[in-house]
Design an enzyme around this catalytic site. Sequence first.
Site, PDB file in Angstrom:
ATOM      1  CG  HIS A   1      -4.255   0.543  -8.241  1.00 50.33           C
ATOM      2  ND1 HIS A   1      -5.578   0.523  -7.884  1.00 50.33           N
ATOM      3  CD2 HIS A   1      -3.640   1.408  -7.400  1.00 50.33           C
ATOM      4  CE1 HIS A   1      -5.747   1.362  -6.878  1.00 50.33           C
ATOM      5  NE2 HIS A   1      -4.592   1.905  -6.552  1.00 50.33           N
TER       6      HIS A   1
ATOM      7  CG  HIS B   1      -2.064   0.861   1.252  1.00 48.82           C
ATOM      8  ND1 HIS B   1      -2.399   1.686   0.212  1.00 48.82           N
ATOM      9  CD2 HIS B   1      -2.960   1.138   2.236  1.00 48.82           C
ATOM     10  CE1 HIS B   1      -3.433   2.429   0.556  1.00 48.82           C
ATOM     11  NE2 HIS B   1      -3.795   2.122   1.789  1.00 48.82           N
TER      12      HIS B   1
ATOM     13  CG  ASP C   1       3.014   4.237  -4.217  1.00 50.76           C
ATOM     14  OD1 ASP C   1       3.026   5.356  -3.683  1.00 50.76           O
ATOM     15  OD2 ASP C   1       2.270   3.320  -3.852  1.00 50.76           O
TER      16      ASP C   1
HETATM   17  N1  ACO Z   1       4.586  -7.084 -10.777  1.00 49.61           N
HETATM   18  C1  ACO Z   1       4.469  -8.284 -11.386  1.00 49.61           C
HETATM   19  N2  ACO Z   1       3.323  -8.968 -11.445  1.00 49.61           N
HETATM   20  C2  ACO Z   1       2.257  -8.436 -10.844  1.00 49.61           C
HETATM   21  C3  ACO Z   1       2.303  -7.200 -10.186  1.00 49.61           C
HETATM   22  C4  ACO Z   1       3.521  -6.516 -10.165  1.00 49.61           C
HETATM   23  N3  ACO Z   1       3.646  -5.336  -9.582  1.00 49.61           N
HETATM   24  N4  ACO Z   1       1.088  -6.900  -9.687  1.00 49.61           N
HETATM   25  C5  ACO Z   1       0.300  -7.932 -10.014  1.00 49.61           C
HETATM   26  N5  ACO Z   1       0.990  -8.851 -10.720  1.00 49.61           N
HETATM   27  C6  ACO Z   1       0.483 -10.080 -11.311  1.00 49.61           C
HETATM   28  C7  ACO Z   1       0.243 -11.148 -10.281  1.00 49.61           C
HETATM   29  O1  ACO Z   1       1.366 -11.984 -10.108  1.00 49.61           O
HETATM   30  C8  ACO Z   1      -0.942 -11.871 -10.879  1.00 49.61           C
HETATM   31  O2  ACO Z   1      -0.460 -12.691 -11.928  1.00 49.61           O
HETATM   32  P1  ACO Z   1      -1.099 -14.169 -12.169  1.00 49.61           P
HETATM   33  O3  ACO Z   1      -2.517 -13.874 -12.612  1.00 49.61           O
HETATM   34  O4  ACO Z   1      -0.244 -14.790 -13.211  1.00 49.61           O
HETATM   35  O5  ACO Z   1      -1.016 -14.859 -10.854  1.00 49.61           O
HETATM   36  C9  ACO Z   1      -1.761 -10.778 -11.515  1.00 49.61           C
HETATM   37  O6  ACO Z   1      -0.793  -9.770 -11.860  1.00 49.61           O
HETATM   38  C10 ACO Z   1      -2.844 -10.191 -10.620  1.00 49.61           C
HETATM   39  O7  ACO Z   1      -2.239  -9.804  -9.396  1.00 49.61           O
HETATM   40  P2  ACO Z   1      -2.988  -9.722  -8.005  1.00 49.61           P
HETATM   41  O8  ACO Z   1      -1.980  -9.850  -6.915  1.00 49.61           O
HETATM   42  O9  ACO Z   1      -4.133 -10.692  -8.011  1.00 49.61           O
HETATM   43  O10 ACO Z   1      -3.578  -8.280  -8.058  1.00 49.61           O
HETATM   44  P3  ACO Z   1      -4.151  -7.477  -6.820  1.00 49.61           P
HETATM   45  O11 ACO Z   1      -5.222  -6.610  -7.346  1.00 49.61           O
HETATM   46  O12 ACO Z   1      -4.504  -8.380  -5.687  1.00 49.61           O
HETATM   47  O13 ACO Z   1      -2.901  -6.610  -6.340  1.00 49.61           O
HETATM   48  C11 ACO Z   1      -1.383  -4.858  -5.969  1.00 49.61           C
HETATM   49  C12 ACO Z   1      -2.776  -5.256  -6.492  1.00 49.61           C
HETATM   50  C13 ACO Z   1      -1.230  -5.299  -4.506  1.00 49.61           C
HETATM   51  C14 ACO Z   1      -1.242  -3.333  -6.015  1.00 49.61           C
HETATM   52  C15 ACO Z   1      -0.305  -5.531  -6.868  1.00 49.61           C
HETATM   53  O14 ACO Z   1      -0.440  -5.112  -8.202  1.00 49.61           O
HETATM   54  C16 ACO Z   1       1.115  -5.277  -6.359  1.00 49.61           C
HETATM   55  O15 ACO Z   1       1.588  -6.017  -5.489  1.00 49.61           O
HETATM   56  N6  ACO Z   1       1.795  -4.227  -6.904  1.00 49.61           N
HETATM   57  C17 ACO Z   1       3.126  -3.897  -6.430  1.00 49.61           C
HETATM   58  C18 ACO Z   1       3.008  -3.090  -5.148  1.00 49.61           C
HETATM   59  C19 ACO Z   1       2.516  -1.682  -5.386  1.00 49.61           C
HETATM   60  O16 ACO Z   1       2.981  -0.977  -6.294  1.00 49.61           O
HETATM   61  N7  ACO Z   1       1.581  -1.240  -4.534  1.00 49.61           N
HETATM   62  C20 ACO Z   1       1.034   0.127  -4.593  1.00 49.61           C
HETATM   63  C21 ACO Z   1      -0.424   0.098  -4.916  1.00 49.61           C
HETATM   64  S1  ACO Z   1      -1.003   1.741  -5.092  1.00 49.61           S
HETATM   65  C22 ACO Z   1      -1.213   2.304  -3.531  1.00 49.61           C
HETATM   66  O17 ACO Z   1      -1.444   1.603  -2.579  1.00 49.61           O
HETATM   67  C23 ACO Z   1      -1.091   3.723  -3.381  1.00 49.61           C
END
Ligand code: ACO
Length: 433
Positions: free
Chosen positions: A307, A268, A363
């Site tokens: 996201h 987050h 971010d």
């Molecule tokens: N890098 C690589 N792969 C990713 C990323 C990433 N940053 N984010 C998601 N994926 C992939 C997952 O591995 C998954 O792949 P799969 O379908 O083959 O298993 C798919 O994309 C979906 O991912 P989820 O984890 O189900 O997506 P979710 O909506 O739960 O997660 C989150 C959202 C937590 C923001 C995620 O994208 C992440 O971890 N991003 C990196 C951390 C980040 O930048 N957070 C800031 C968010 S913005 C904020 O809070 C202000």
Amino acid sequence: MGKDTITLTDNRTGKQYEVPVKDGTINAMDLRQIKADPDDFGLMTYDPAFMNTANCRSAITFIDGDKGILRYRGYPIEELAEEKTFLEIAWLLLKGELPSREEYGAWKTDVTHHTMVRENIKRLIDGFQYDAHPMGIFVSTVGALSTFYPEAKHVDDPANRKLQILRLIAKVPTIAAYSYRHRMGLPYVMPDNDLYYTGNFLNMLFKMAELKYAVNPTIERALDILFILHADHEQNCSTTAMRGIGSSRADPYSALAGAAAALYGPLHGGANEAVLHMLKEIGSVSAIPPFVEKVKKGEGRLMGFGHRIYKSYDPRARILKEMAHKVFAITGRNRLLDVALELERIALSDEYFVKRKLYPNVDFYSGLIYQSLKFPVEMFPVLFAIPRTVGWLAQWEEMLVDPDQKIARPRQIYTGYDVRHLPEFEKQETARA
Ligand code: ACO
């Protein structure tokens, strides 16, 4: 056009149920009538992480994640970031309308006159280890404010709520700045009432021996825009924590400490810190392709990408990408920007990221800007918490006056043992049976 209802057939019993559809949702409680037999509890929904559950009705922030739209109280974020100040946005989020000139003047004065913290708050901060993470100090100190303002627990009194909201918005920059000064081993700086909100924050952070801190207007405006972009984002993890804690009628300082703790996590508000670590680890443009390959194999994530809601470019990231160039014109180019730009280019043309709709989020660029403004990475989540305080409080207020809301209390699907007994009670139970 058919009826605004949905008919569900329970194949266990053959019974049909007609359930109203309102605002694209069904009321989960309407499912409770669906029972396999009379003793049945009734049907529930299972939705870990609230992937498809609306938890409230809200008029504050609108996001269309597919189109990359973000609006506060109906106004597009791009217009607000271009034309307005963070304190105008704070008013807008809290009250629903932009302030008139008189309202804005009075609001600025009010906020300015609540920026000081009591001396024992400073001593409380002094008690932290010299290398304490500023976000840990921030969370604890905001929570501790509830002991200084015990009347804050009267959350059903609107005038009282208004005062605590004002105090919190005014004092979070002071606490944030003091958490930084403590870590740097520097004396705390008094707020300067001549300065605007973000200028005063810079003063409390960076003033040294000079009589008056000279605010750079471009830097002040850049920080103000960063604050505008981070002010609210509807029902995210920390806002959900704020509403959840607030739903028990905890005072706003305790609820806000919980929300800030939720923000601290690397998925987050801690993500911009993680982005910087990632960019440093990559180190150079030539090292990007092997790094991306590792991510695609599931070895780590591309921080600042992806996201839950945005499945296109985060509009805040677009504004920040442009702003980065303006800030670097003053501070000097951040060499990690080249790594970030190339990483974005490669990721946006790679099948893995395109298929999963993974775009840069807010971010991705904010960390680079913060670093160029000389903030240590540990301050990044604190810098997020200051403006988000406004969003948390607007959402808290909305929750408290919403007649639909009660104490938050989700259900569970129990997966543990059925009944079993301690050896001491085994015999008695067998005898009873
Ligand atoms: N890098 C690589 N792969 C990713 C990323 C990433 N940053 N984010 C998601 N994926 C992939 C997952 O591995 C998954 O792949 P799969 O379908 O083959 O298993 C798919 O994309 C979906 O991912 P989820 O984890 O189900 O997506 P979710 O909506 O739960 O997660 C989150 C959202 C937590 C923001 C995620 O994208 C992440 O971890 N991003 C990196 C951390 C980040 O930048 N957070 C800031 C968010 S913005 C904020 O809070 C202000």
